[in-house]
Design an enzyme around this catalytic site. Structure first.
Site, PDB file in Angstrom:
ATOM      1  N   HIS A 162       0.815  -1.217  -0.008  1.00 56.78           N
ATOM      2  CA  HIS A 162       0.044  -0.025   0.023  1.00 56.78           C
ATOM      3  C   HIS A 162       0.900   1.164   0.034  1.00 56.78           C
ATOM      4  CE1 HIS A 162      -3.007   3.022   0.918  1.00 56.78           C
ATOM      5  NE2 HIS A 162      -2.338   3.447   1.848  1.00 56.78           N
ATOM      6  N   HIS A 211       1.408   5.133  -2.414  1.00 57.86           N
ATOM      7  CA  HIS A 211       1.821   6.577  -2.372  1.00 57.86           C
ATOM      8  C   HIS A 211       3.089   7.004  -2.748  1.00 57.86           C
ATOM      9  CE1 HIS A 211      -1.341   7.271   0.833  1.00 57.86           C
ATOM     10  NE2 HIS A 211      -1.231   6.344   1.429  1.00 57.86           N
ATOM     11  N   GLU A 266      -6.050   9.389  -0.275  1.00 57.33           N
ATOM     12  CA  GLU A 266      -6.395   7.679  -0.434  1.00 57.33           C
ATOM     13  C   GLU A 266      -7.286   7.213  -1.383  1.00 57.33           C
ATOM     14  OE1 GLU A 266      -4.511   5.741   1.529  1.00 57.33           O
ATOM     15  OE2 GLU A 266      -3.532   6.947   2.888  1.00 57.33           O
ATOM     16  N   SER A 286      -3.270   0.665  -4.804  1.00 56.44           N
ATOM     17  CA  SER A 286      -2.758  -0.350  -4.250  1.00 56.44           C
ATOM     18  C   SER A 286      -3.541  -1.668  -4.161  1.00 56.44           C
ATOM     19  CB  SER A 286      -2.028  -0.044  -3.004  1.00 56.44           C
ATOM     20  OG  SER A 286      -2.937   0.416  -2.059  1.00 56.44           O
TER      21      SER A 286
HETATM   22 FE   LIG Z   1      -2.293   5.281   2.879  1.00 54.98          FE
END
Ligand SMILES: [Fe+2]
Length: 267
Positions: A145, A150, A190, A209
Site C-alpha cells: 500500500h 503513495h 487515499e 494499491s
Molecule cells: Fe495510505
C-alpha cells in the site's frame, strides 16, 4: 522486546515465523531515530513473491483504471518488480524528487500523528508485507500500500506540497476539525477519483494499491460530486470496501480546491 499484536482472524496469527519477522520489523521502526538510512527489513522469498504477484496483477489495472496523470507519476518513479524495495532506497529517491522522506512505523497510527508528520516532510510508512497466504487481502496498511499507492505521487512536487498542507492544518486543528481534515485526506489522496477525458479514473493510493478496490471504485461504487464540505462530513471505515467515493473534475482541480479548503485551517 517489541511484540506486535495481531487479531486472531489476521492471516498471519498462527504463523510464528511471520510474527517473529513482524516483531523484528517493528523494532526497526521503534529504534529508528530519523537520521541515516532506514535499516532493511528481513523479507523472505515468499514475501518477495507476494510483491511480484500483487504488482503484476496491478499493472494492467493501472493502465485501465488509473488516471493518466497517475500513470505518468508511476512512470517517473518506477519501483522494482522482482522484489520488495527497501524503504531506505525509496526514501532517498523521494528526498531528491520532492523533499519528502519515509519514516518507518510499526503499524496503523493515529490521524494526528500521521498527518502532522507530513508538515515535516515525513511520510510515516509501514514496512512489513501482508501474509503470503492471502496476497489480495490485508487488514492493515502494508508496504505494498505505502509504496505502490503513495510513493510515486509523493515524488510529485504538487502532491508533496498538498501533503504538507494537510500536515500544517492537522497540527493546529481541534478534534472536530481533525476528523474533517482526516476525511478529506481519505477521499482525496487515499480514495480520490478524478474525471479524465470523460471517464472516471482512480487517483488515490488505496485504489492504486488494491486489486479489489481499483475496479470496484471506478465502476461499482456510488460516485458523488467533489464538494469538500460534504466530504468533510462523510464518515468512512478504513477496514471495509468503500460504498461511495467523490469524483474531482481533474487532478489539478483536486489539488487546487483541497489546498484552498485546507487554508481555512492554516494548511
Ligand atoms: Fe495510505
Amino acid at each position: 522486546m517489541f511484540n506486535v499484536d495481531l487479531d486472531p482472524d489476521h492471516p498471519g496469527f498462527h504463523d510464528r515465523s511471520y510474527r517473529a519477522r513482524r516483531d523484528q520489523i517493528a523494532r526497526i521502526a521503534d529504534s529508528y531515530a530519523g537520521d541515516g538510512a532506514i535499516p532493511d527489513a528481513p523479507y523472505t522469498a515468499a514475501e518477495h513473491a507476494v510483491w511480484r504477484t500483487v504488482t503484476t496483477a496491478l499493472a494492467p489495472l493501472h493502465r485501465r483504471f488509473a488516471a493518466r496523470e497517475v500513470q505518468a507519476m508511476l512512470g517517473r518513479f518506477p519501483l522494482a518488480t522482482g522484489h520488495i524495495p527497501q524503504l531506505a532506497g525509496v526514501s532517498a529517491r523521494l528526498r531528491a524528487a520532492s523533499g519528502m522522506r519515509l519514516r518507518p512505523v510499526a503499524g496503523l497510527i493515529g490521524a494526528r500523528e500521521f498527518l502532522a508528520a507530513l508538515a515535516a516532510d515525513t511520510f510515516l510508512s509501514t514496512q512489513y508485507i501482508r501474509h503470503a497466504s492471502r496476497p489480495w487481502y490485508t487488514p492493515e496498511p502494508d508496504v505494498i500500500h505505502e509504496l505502490v499507492g503513495h510513493a510515486a505521487s509523493l515524488a510529485d512536487p504538487r502532491v508533496a506540497a498538498l501533503s504538507r498542507s494537510f500536515g500544517r492544518a492537522a497540527l493546529r486543528a481541534s478534534e472536530a476539525e481533525l476528523s474533517a481534515i482526516e476525511r478529506v485526506y481519505w477521499f482525496t489522496l487515499e480514495f480520490g477519483l478524478v474525471r479524465d477525458a470523460g471517464e472516471v479514473r482512480a487517483f488515490g493510493a488505496g485504489l492504486l494499491s488494491s486489486v479489489e478496490e481499483i475496479e470496484r471504485g471506478v465502476l461499482h461504487t456510488e460516485h458523488r460530486a467533489f464538494d469538500l464540505d460534504a466530504i468533510a462530513a462523510t464518515e468512512y471505515s478504513p477496514a471495509d470496501l468503500q460504498p461511495q467515493l467523490f469524483v474531482a473534475p481533474g487532478v489539478e482541480d483536486m489539488f487546487n480546491r483541497t489546498s484552498e479548503w485546507l487554508g481555512r485551517f492554516g494548511g
